[in-house]
Write a protein that holds these residues in place. Sequence first.
Motif, mmCIF file in Angstrom:
data_model
loop_
_atom_site.group_PDB
_atom_site.id
_atom_site.type_symbol
_atom_site.label_atom_id
_atom_site.label_comp_id
_atom_site.label_asym_id
_atom_site.label_seq_id
_atom_site.Cartn_x
_atom_site.Cartn_y
_atom_site.Cartn_z
ATOM 1 N N ARG A 81 0.405 -1.324 -0.378
ATOM 2 C CA ARG A 81 0.122 0.028 -0.147
ATOM 3 C C ARG A 81 0.482 1.366 0.032
ATOM 4 N NH1 ARG A 81 -4.299 -1.721 -1.975
ATOM 5 N NH2 ARG A 81 -5.281 -3.769 -0.250
ATOM 6 N N GLY A 82 2.175 1.567 0.549
ATOM 7 C CA GLY A 82 2.764 2.272 0.491
ATOM 8 C C GLY A 82 3.062 2.912 -1.181
ATOM 9 N N ASN A 83 3.905 4.412 -0.961
ATOM 10 C CA ASN A 83 4.346 4.834 -1.990
ATOM 11 C C ASN A 83 5.669 4.184 -2.851
ATOM 12 O OD1 ASN A 83 6.100 6.606 -0.802
ATOM 13 N ND2 ASN A 83 4.546 7.881 -0.574
ATOM 14 N N PRO A 84 6.226 4.099 -3.573
ATOM 15 C CA PRO A 84 7.571 3.662 -4.572
ATOM 16 C C PRO A 84 8.535 4.255 -3.451
ATOM 17 C CG PRO A 84 6.141 4.185 -6.100
ATOM 18 C CD PRO A 84 5.262 4.931 -5.240
ATOM 19 N N GLY A 85 8.227 5.602 -2.999
ATOM 20 C CA GLY A 85 9.438 6.489 -2.179
ATOM 21 C C GLY A 85 9.591 5.888 -1.500
ATOM 22 N N ALA A 86 8.230 5.394 -0.279
ATOM 23 C CA ALA A 86 8.730 4.845 1.178
ATOM 24 C C ALA A 86 8.961 3.217 0.769
ATOM 25 C CB ALA A 86 7.386 4.318 1.947
ATOM 26 N N MET A 87 9.344 2.049 -0.068
ATOM 27 C CA MET A 87 9.757 1.243 -0.549
ATOM 28 C C MET A 87 11.584 1.568 -0.586
ATOM 29 S SD MET A 87 7.370 -1.300 -2.184
ATOM 30 C CE MET A 87 8.131 -2.701 -2.000
ATOM 31 N N VAL A 88 11.900 2.721 -1.825
ATOM 32 C CA VAL A 88 13.207 3.501 -1.949
ATOM 33 C C VAL A 88 13.483 3.263 -0.133
ATOM 34 C CG1 VAL A 88 14.489 5.005 -2.711
ATOM 35 C CG2 VAL A 88 13.064 3.702 -4.025
ATOM 36 N N ARG A 89 13.201 4.298 0.182
ATOM 37 C CA ARG A 89 13.955 4.552 1.799
ATOM 38 C C ARG A 89 14.015 3.397 2.783
ATOM 39 N NH1 ARG A 89 9.950 8.919 0.381
ATOM 40 N NH2 ARG A 89 8.681 7.632 2.257
ATOM 41 N N GLN A 90 12.860 2.454 3.227
ATOM 42 C CA GLN A 90 12.788 0.983 3.392
ATOM 43 C C GLN A 90 14.484 0.249 3.245
ATOM 44 O OE1 GLN A 90 9.116 -0.862 2.944
ATOM 45 N NE2 GLN A 90 10.006 -2.276 4.480
ATOM 46 N N ILE A 91 14.494 -0.076 1.654
ATOM 47 C CA ILE A 91 15.631 -0.392 0.556
ATOM 48 C C ILE A 91 16.739 -0.154 1.565
ATOM 49 C CG2 ILE A 91 16.869 -0.834 -1.713
ATOM 50 C CD1 ILE A 91 13.871 -1.098 -2.457
ATOM 51 N N GLU A 92 16.671 1.800 1.040
ATOM 52 C CA GLU A 92 18.100 2.410 1.266
ATOM 53 C C GLU A 92 18.367 1.977 2.972
ATOM 54 O OE1 GLU A 92 17.311 6.328 0.354
ATOM 55 O OE2 GLU A 92 18.786 6.191 -1.306
ATOM 56 N N LYS A 93 17.045 2.032 4.467
ATOM 57 C CA LYS A 93 17.593 2.053 5.784
ATOM 58 C C LYS A 93 18.458 0.085 5.518
ATOM 59 C CE LYS A 93 15.276 2.054 9.733
ATOM 60 N NZ LYS A 93 13.759 2.519 11.004
ATOM 61 N N ALA A 94 17.713 -1.029 5.186
ATOM 62 C CA ALA A 94 17.969 -1.810 5.026
ATOM 63 C C ALA A 94 19.732 -2.623 4.084
ATOM 64 C CB ALA A 94 17.455 -3.255 3.856
ATOM 65 N N LEU A 95 20.020 -1.433 3.379
ATOM 66 C CA LEU A 95 21.022 -1.539 3.163
ATOM 67 C C LEU A 95 22.346 -0.887 3.803
ATOM 68 C CD1 LEU A 95 20.641 -0.880 -0.891
ATOM 69 C CD2 LEU A 95 21.202 -2.421 0.255
ATOM 70 N N ALA A 96 22.125 0.511 4.531
ATOM 71 C CA ALA A 96 23.038 0.524 5.284
ATOM 72 C C ALA A 96 23.050 -0.209 7.049
ATOM 73 C CB ALA A 96 22.334 1.996 6.230
ATOM 74 N N THR A 97 21.691 -0.931 7.451
ATOM 75 C CA THR A 97 22.093 -1.747 8.018
ATOM 76 C C THR A 97 23.022 -2.828 7.534
ATOM 77 O OG1 THR A 97 20.126 -1.518 9.289
ATOM 78 C CG2 THR A 97 21.583 -3.406 10.057
ATOM 79 N N LEU A 98 23.057 -3.504 6.468
ATOM 80 C CA LEU A 98 23.647 -4.000 5.416
ATOM 81 C C LEU A 98 24.773 -4.267 5.431
ATOM 82 C CD1 LEU A 98 23.454 -7.439 4.122
ATOM 83 C CD2 LEU A 98 22.753 -6.181 2.063
#
Length: 176
Positions: free
Chosen positions: A152-169
């Motif tokens: 349900r979220g917008n693409p920008g929200a998914m991108v932010r989720q990915i960037e946060k996960a990549l930073a943790t990785l």
Amino acid sequence: MTCLILIGMMGAGKTTVGRELAKRRRMRFADCDHEIVARTGVTIPTIFEIEGEDGFRRREAQALDELTLESDLVLATGGGVVLDAGNRALLSQRGIVIYLNVPPQILWERTRHDRNRPLLRVENPRQRIEELHRVRDPLYREVADLVVDGGRGNPGAMVRQIEKALATLDKTSCEH
């Protein structure tokens, strides 16, 4: 920098999210399906019609092999790329694999009017999406370095989720 590879079902948002992710990270974006169309000069439904799914999957494997050799690339794959064991091996070896996990109901809502999806040209496309998800979900998870739940979220929200996960990785890989 490495290759970031987006996997997931048709309609999960791989192309839309991939374009935005590439822009934000200043990387090149490529879509495996668009690459196949550019190389052949015909649509994917036409390839399916002439060569069948097997012919398309051969072309997909070749494009994936070539594209994943690039660094600084965000790559959106086709939904069925994980069906081939060789492709799964390439995905695991050549980049950070991000699974955009979207529930079948939302995939149906996003794809139901799209006439450019050969695998949905069946009597009950909604049921077909559920079947494809059931088969592919374990394969996506097998190769994924990150699983990002979307819907349900917008693409920008998914991108932010990915960037946060990549930073943790990145932090995790630096600690070892």
